[in-house]
Design a protein around this motif. Structure first.
Motif, PDB file in Angstrom:
ATOM      1  N   GLN A   1       4.302   7.346  -0.391  1.00 31.10           N
ATOM      2  CA  GLN A   1       5.396   6.537   0.132  1.00 31.10           C
ATOM      3  C   GLN A   1       4.974   5.071   0.144  1.00 31.10           C
ATOM      4  O   GLN A   1       3.879   4.738   0.606  1.00 31.10           O
ATOM      5  CB  GLN A   1       5.765   6.991   1.543  1.00 31.10           C
ATOM      6  CG  GLN A   1       6.270   8.416   1.618  1.00 31.10           C
ATOM      7  CD  GLN A   1       7.525   8.638   0.793  1.00 31.10           C
ATOM      8  OE1 GLN A   1       8.500   7.913   0.949  1.00 31.10           O
ATOM      9  NE2 GLN A   1       7.504   9.632  -0.066  1.00 31.10           N
ATOM     10  N   ALA A   2       5.836   4.197  -0.370  1.00 30.03           N
ATOM     11  CA  ALA A   2       5.502   2.774  -0.498  1.00 30.03           C
ATOM     12  C   ALA A   2       5.681   2.061   0.841  1.00 30.03           C
ATOM     13  O   ALA A   2       6.745   2.122   1.456  1.00 30.03           O
ATOM     14  CB  ALA A   2       6.378   2.132  -1.562  1.00 30.03           C
ATOM     15  N   PHE A   3       4.628   1.360   1.287  1.00 32.22           N
ATOM     16  CA  PHE A   3       4.649   0.607   2.538  1.00 32.22           C
ATOM     17  C   PHE A   3       4.164  -0.814   2.294  1.00 32.22           C
ATOM     18  O   PHE A   3       3.573  -1.123   1.251  1.00 32.22           O
ATOM     19  CB  PHE A   3       3.750   1.281   3.585  1.00 32.22           C
ATOM     20  CG  PHE A   3       4.455   2.273   4.463  1.00 32.22           C
ATOM     21  CD1 PHE A   3       4.808   1.952   5.760  1.00 32.22           C
ATOM     22  CD2 PHE A   3       4.770   3.540   3.983  1.00 32.22           C
ATOM     23  CE1 PHE A   3       5.468   2.867   6.573  1.00 32.22           C
ATOM     24  CE2 PHE A   3       5.419   4.466   4.781  1.00 32.22           C
ATOM     25  CZ  PHE A   3       5.771   4.128   6.090  1.00 32.22           C
TER      26      PHE A   3
ATOM     27  N   PRO B   1       8.161   0.562   5.785  1.00 28.88           N
ATOM     28  CA  PRO B   1       8.465   1.081   4.448  1.00 28.88           C
ATOM     29  C   PRO B   1       9.036  -0.043   3.590  1.00 28.88           C
ATOM     30  O   PRO B   1       9.813  -0.868   4.071  1.00 28.88           O
ATOM     31  CB  PRO B   1       9.517   2.168   4.718  1.00 28.88           C
ATOM     32  CG  PRO B   1       9.322   2.546   6.144  1.00 28.88           C
ATOM     33  CD  PRO B   1       8.890   1.302   6.847  1.00 28.88           C
ATOM     34  N   VAL B   2       8.661  -0.091   2.341  1.00 29.92           N
ATOM     35  CA  VAL B   2       9.156  -1.142   1.446  1.00 29.92           C
ATOM     36  C   VAL B   2      10.677  -1.145   1.392  1.00 29.92           C
ATOM     37  O   VAL B   2      11.301  -2.208   1.319  1.00 29.92           O
ATOM     38  CB  VAL B   2       8.544  -0.956   0.040  1.00 29.92           C
ATOM     39  CG1 VAL B   2       9.299  -1.776  -1.000  1.00 29.92           C
ATOM     40  CG2 VAL B   2       7.074  -1.342   0.051  1.00 29.92           C
ATOM     41  N   SER B   3      11.284   0.022   1.483  1.00 30.82           N
ATOM     42  CA  SER B   3      12.741   0.108   1.381  1.00 30.82           C
ATOM     43  C   SER B   3      13.458  -0.622   2.508  1.00 30.82           C
ATOM     44  O   SER B   3      14.653  -0.905   2.408  1.00 30.82           O
ATOM     45  CB  SER B   3      13.176   1.578   1.371  1.00 30.82           C
ATOM     46  OG  SER B   3      12.769   2.233   2.556  1.00 30.82           O
ATOM     47  N   GLN B   4      12.740  -0.949   3.598  1.00 36.15           N
ATOM     48  CA  GLN B   4      13.369  -1.601   4.753  1.00 36.15           C
ATOM     49  C   GLN B   4      13.023  -3.086   4.869  1.00 36.15           C
ATOM     50  O   GLN B   4      13.203  -3.688   5.922  1.00 36.15           O
ATOM     51  CB  GLN B   4      12.947  -0.870   6.034  1.00 36.15           C
ATOM     52  CG  GLN B   4      13.397   0.585   6.081  1.00 36.15           C
ATOM     53  CD  GLN B   4      12.903   1.326   7.319  1.00 36.15           C
ATOM     54  OE1 GLN B   4      12.461   0.709   8.296  1.00 36.15           O
ATOM     55  NE2 GLN B   4      12.969   2.647   7.284  1.00 36.15           N
TER      56      GLN B   4
ATOM     57  N   LYS C   1       4.550  -1.705  -7.263  1.00 33.01           N
ATOM     58  CA  LYS C   1       3.199  -2.210  -7.034  1.00 33.01           C
ATOM     59  C   LYS C   1       2.479  -1.398  -5.962  1.00 33.01           C
ATOM     60  O   LYS C   1       1.275  -1.130  -6.072  1.00 33.01           O
ATOM     61  CB  LYS C   1       3.257  -3.681  -6.621  1.00 33.01           C
ATOM     62  CG  LYS C   1       3.598  -4.633  -7.764  1.00 33.01           C
ATOM     63  CD  LYS C   1       3.478  -6.080  -7.304  1.00 33.01           C
ATOM     64  CE  LYS C   1       3.646  -7.032  -8.477  1.00 33.01           C
ATOM     65  NZ  LYS C   1       3.428  -8.453  -8.093  1.00 33.01           N
ATOM     66  N   ALA C   2       3.213  -0.995  -4.915  1.00 35.20           N
ATOM     67  CA  ALA C   2       2.591  -0.206  -3.850  1.00 35.20           C
ATOM     68  C   ALA C   2       2.195   1.176  -4.354  1.00 35.20           C
ATOM     69  O   ALA C   2       1.082   1.646  -4.112  1.00 35.20           O
ATOM     70  CB  ALA C   2       3.545  -0.089  -2.666  1.00 35.20           C
ATOM     71  N   ARG C   3       3.089   1.832  -5.061  1.00 39.47           N
ATOM     72  CA  ARG C   3       2.832   3.204  -5.490  1.00 39.47           C
ATOM     73  C   ARG C   3       1.748   3.287  -6.562  1.00 39.47           C
ATOM     74  O   ARG C   3       1.044   4.304  -6.652  1.00 39.47           O
ATOM     75  CB  ARG C   3       4.120   3.835  -6.000  1.00 39.47           C
ATOM     76  CG  ARG C   3       5.062   4.266  -4.886  1.00 39.47           C
ATOM     77  CD  ARG C   3       6.210   5.070  -5.413  1.00 39.47           C
ATOM     78  NE  ARG C   3       6.877   5.801  -4.342  1.00 39.47           N
ATOM     79  CZ  ARG C   3       7.931   6.595  -4.540  1.00 39.47           C
ATOM     80  NH1 ARG C   3       8.437   6.745  -5.738  1.00 39.47           N
ATOM     81  NH2 ARG C   3       8.483   7.225  -3.509  1.00 39.47           N
ATOM     82  N   TYR C   4       1.643   2.262  -7.381  1.00 33.27           N
ATOM     83  CA  TYR C   4       0.646   2.299  -8.445  1.00 33.27           C
ATOM     84  C   TYR C   4      -0.544   1.393  -8.151  1.00 33.27           C
ATOM     85  O   TYR C   4      -1.396   1.185  -9.019  1.00 33.27           O
ATOM     86  CB  TYR C   4       1.302   1.923  -9.782  1.00 33.27           C
ATOM     87  CG  TYR C   4       2.275   2.984 -10.244  1.00 33.27           C
ATOM     88  CD1 TYR C   4       1.827   4.120 -10.910  1.00 33.27           C
ATOM     89  CD2 TYR C   4       3.625   2.882  -9.956  1.00 33.27           C
ATOM     90  CE1 TYR C   4       2.712   5.114 -11.306  1.00 33.27           C
ATOM     91  CE2 TYR C   4       4.520   3.871 -10.351  1.00 33.27           C
ATOM     92  CZ  TYR C   4       4.060   4.980 -11.018  1.00 33.27           C
ATOM     93  OH  TYR C   4       4.927   5.969 -11.400  1.00 33.27           O
ATOM     94  N   GLY C   5      -0.613   0.885  -6.915  1.00 33.23           N
ATOM     95  CA  GLY C   5      -1.772   0.116  -6.503  1.00 33.23           C
ATOM     96  C   GLY C   5      -2.883   1.008  -5.994  1.00 33.23           C
ATOM     97  O   GLY C   5      -2.753   2.239  -5.929  1.00 33.23           O
ATOM     98  N   SER C   6      -3.988   0.399  -5.610  1.00 35.27           N
ATOM     99  CA  SER C   6      -5.165   1.165  -5.216  1.00 35.27           C
ATOM    100  C   SER C   6      -5.290   1.369  -3.706  1.00 35.27           C
ATOM    101  O   SER C   6      -6.115   2.155  -3.250  1.00 35.27           O
ATOM    102  CB  SER C   6      -6.425   0.457  -5.724  1.00 35.27           C
ATOM    103  OG  SER C   6      -6.508  -0.856  -5.190  1.00 35.27           O
TER     104      SER C   6
ATOM    105  N   TRP D   1       0.837  -1.190   0.000  1.00 36.27           N
ATOM    106  CA  TRP D   1       0.000   0.000   0.000  1.00 36.27           C
ATOM    107  C   TRP D   1       0.875   1.244   0.000  1.00 36.27           C
ATOM    108  O   TRP D   1       2.098   1.149   0.102  1.00 36.27           O
ATOM    109  CB  TRP D   1      -0.949   0.005   1.199  1.00 36.27           C
ATOM    110  CG  TRP D   1      -0.306  -0.294   2.535  1.00 36.27           C
ATOM    111  CD1 TRP D   1       0.016  -1.525   3.023  1.00 36.27           C
ATOM    112  CD2 TRP D   1       0.097   0.649   3.538  1.00 36.27           C
ATOM    113  NE1 TRP D   1       0.592  -1.417   4.271  1.00 36.27           N
ATOM    114  CE2 TRP D   1       0.647  -0.092   4.616  1.00 36.27           C
ATOM    115  CE3 TRP D   1       0.028   2.035   3.650  1.00 36.27           C
ATOM    116  CZ2 TRP D   1       1.142   0.516   5.758  1.00 36.27           C
ATOM    117  CZ3 TRP D   1       0.515   2.643   4.801  1.00 36.27           C
ATOM    118  CH2 TRP D   1       1.057   1.888   5.834  1.00 36.27           C
ATOM    119  N   LYS D   2       0.250   2.381  -0.107  1.00 37.80           N
ATOM    120  CA  LYS D   2       0.993   3.644  -0.115  1.00 37.80           C
ATOM    121  C   LYS D   2       0.321   4.633   0.815  1.00 37.80           C
ATOM    122  O   LYS D   2      -0.868   4.511   1.145  1.00 37.80           O
ATOM    123  CB  LYS D   2       1.066   4.219  -1.533  1.00 37.80           C
ATOM    124  CG  LYS D   2      -0.293   4.542  -2.128  1.00 37.80           C
ATOM    125  CD  LYS D   2      -0.170   4.995  -3.580  1.00 37.80           C
ATOM    126  CE  LYS D   2      -1.560   5.175  -4.211  1.00 37.80           C
ATOM    127  NZ  LYS D   2      -1.457   5.541  -5.638  1.00 37.80           N
TER     128      LYS D   2
END
Length: 546
Positions: A84-86, A99-102, A134-139, A78-79
């Motif tokens: 921000q991507a989570f 956060p996805v980055s972690q 996927k997170a940033r362009y998801g719903s 999700w975002k």
């Protein structure tokens, strides 16, 4: 005796000898001719021309797409509203948000759990890039909260910050500990766990750890209200300013309050160097506590006002070209110092000021012993505060204030708290209004220019009966310069040039007006001129207002 076989010598018992046979030596010499020359590494061997033998475990054959497929059934992407991507992931039987980055370490752990080879860095990075997209362009879009949150129905949620990701749910009916909140919490590396609250605690136990004046219930009332407000995510959080001479336990007071609502690995800190550092700190912590201050600059005062009542701030993340770091919200703030810290009216309006008494030497307690005693009582104190918070929520919607102070939501909560505790009607508002009046008086007295202006106008009225005054900035500064001594003119707050006069009056006009000096708003912007063509500053004086 057995003869030689295949160039290998044997002993009488049939075991191989440690000495090679002649044929074996000849074969080794022939093989050596095919090898490149060996040079001494100590003599500068660069290793060129020599075949290198690969060592270590074989390279992982897992690819990024393999990792994505492996965890696709257990990860929710999700975002946040600021893109921000989570991800929400399973960890040891509960869910965590990150956060996805972690997620790199988590991916490696899951690969090991599935019996897969340890993925290489390229595979992990490819998987993280896929998750981020996927997170940033998801719903799915969710706001992310730090320590406290409020649901659409007014239910409060407090993240305990423990390893099980437990959350306290608070409603008008009571409180409970849950593990599946409808709220997305996140944590920073500063976050430390709160204790699991226990029932049957007493608020009086909290007061025993705070060096409040014994004869001043108003300070206790305001401290409780500040703590309850700190367990709400919005509405405006008054800045708690704690002053007192050396030996009054200001830092201990700050730490105790902090450890009740937002324990942290960095309990107190010095004032940030600039506005960006303020907001970086706000992104990473809920309660902001600044220790041992002696002065608050105009810029810091403005930033504190924004953080206390809510603002938005964006800046470029370090080491990136286009990725922005965004803060939007508000934070509870505690400041402490020896002297009263608020010298600006806008900060005073948003503050609670507590003056702590000095602790006699025979009543001081060692820090280690006090901490151990507090740690034992903290779960029960926390539970007692949650009881009061629940009762406050039950009364909150029924509270209507006749007047609207600047921190309206805080005042409304304070009155609801008063009702929940069964205190006498008016207890909170009396304490709050008295605190504001004392702080405004101190702020006024700390502004020598405003004091000199009021004194001059009052004396001119007594001398000539004048009630209207008009000056150019240069004339006003020259007039007031003559009315004070040299030591006053050297004070930092005293304007040193005429172009600073108008700004000083703008900042103090509320305090001046409450004392009978009303600046004419037509001339405060510096653009309008009087009938003589002068850009003047004008006042009216009402001696009946004191």
């Amino acid at each position: 005796m057995a003869g030689h076989q295949s160039g290998q010598s044997s002993q009488a018992d049939g075991t191989p000898s440690s000495l090679p046979g002649k044929q074996q030596v000849r074969n080794a010499l022939e093989d050596a001719k095919e090898l490149p020359p060996v040079t001494d590494s100590k003599a500068g061997d660069t290793g060129k021309g020599r075949a290198k033998k690969k060592r270590g475990r074989p390279r992982s054959r897992m690819r990024g797409e393999d990792l994505v497929t492996m965890v696709s059934g257990e990860i929710e992407l999700w975002k946040t509203p600021d893109n921000q991507a989570f991800a929400t992931i399973p960890v040891n039987g509960h869910l965590e948000n990150s956060p996805v980055s972690q997620l790199g370490d988590w991916l490696i752990k899951r690969a090991i759990d599935y019996g897969k080879p340890v993925p290489g860095s390229q595979a992990v990075n490819d998987a993280l890039a896929t998750f981020k997209a996927k997170a940033r362009y998801g719903s799915l879009v969710f706001p992310v909260h730090l320590r406290v949150a409020e649901g659409p129905d007014g239910t409060l949620y407090i993240d305990l910050g423990n390893a099980d990701w437990e959350v306290v749910k608070v409603t008008p009916e009571g409180w409970s500990i849950i593990t599946d909140p409808p709220i997305k919490f996140a944590r920073s590396n500063r976050s430390a766990p709160l204790p699991r609250p226990m029932p049957n605690g007493k608020l009086s136990d909290l007061r025993s750890f705070l060096n409040l004046p014994d004869d001043n219930d108003e300070s206790w009332c305001l401290t409780l209200a500040w703590l309850l407000m700190a367990m709400r995510p919005s509405g405006g959080h008054p800045i708690l300013m704690v002053s007192g001479e050396q030996g009054s336990a200001k830092t201990t007071f700050t730490r105790v309050l902090r450890r009740i609502v937002d324990d942290s690995r960095v309990m107190v800190s010095s004032m940030p160097a600039n506005e960006r550092d303020f907001f970086v700190a706000a992104i990473n912590t809920w309660v902001m506590a600044f220790d041992n201050l002696s002065f608050i600059s105009a810029a810091d005062s403005d930033t504190l006002c924004k953080i206390a009542t809510g603002t938005g701030y964006g800046t470029r993340r370090l080491h990136t070209d286009d990725e922005e770091m965004i803060f939007e919200g508000e934070r509870p703030v505690i400041l402490n110092g020896i002297t009263e810290l608020s010298h600006r009216p806008d900060l005073t309006d948003r503050s609670i000021n507590l003056d702590l008494p000095s602790i006699p030497p025979d009543k001081r307690e060692g820090e280690k012993a006090a901490k151990a005693r507090f740690d034992a009582e903290r779960p029960y104190i926390f539970g007692a505060l949650l009881d009061v918070l629940s009762g406050t929520l039950a009364h909150l919607d029924d509270v209507e204030l006749q007047e609207s102070p600047r921190m309206y939501d805080f005042a409304q909560l304070g009155v609801a708290m008063e009702q929940a505790l069964g205190w006498e009607e008016g207890t909170f508002l009396t304490a709050y209004q008295n605190n504001i009046l004392r702080a405004e008086q101190a702020t006024f007295e700390n502004n020598p220019f405003a004091v000199a202006l009021l004194d001059y106008v009052a004396k001119e009225y007594e001398r000539k009966g004048d009630t209207y005054f008009s000056f150019t900035p240069e004339e006003l500064l020259e007039t007031l310069d003559r009315s004070v001594d040299e030591a006053t003119r050297k004070i930092k707050a005293w304007p040193k040039a005429a172009n600073k006069v108008r700004g000083n009056i703008k900042r103090t006009q509320t305090l001046l007006r409450s004392r009978g000096v009303d600046p004419d708003q037509r001339y405060l912007d510096g653009k309008h001129k009087d009938e003589h063509g002068n850009r003047c500053i004008a006042f009216t004086y009402n001696p009946n207002i004191t």
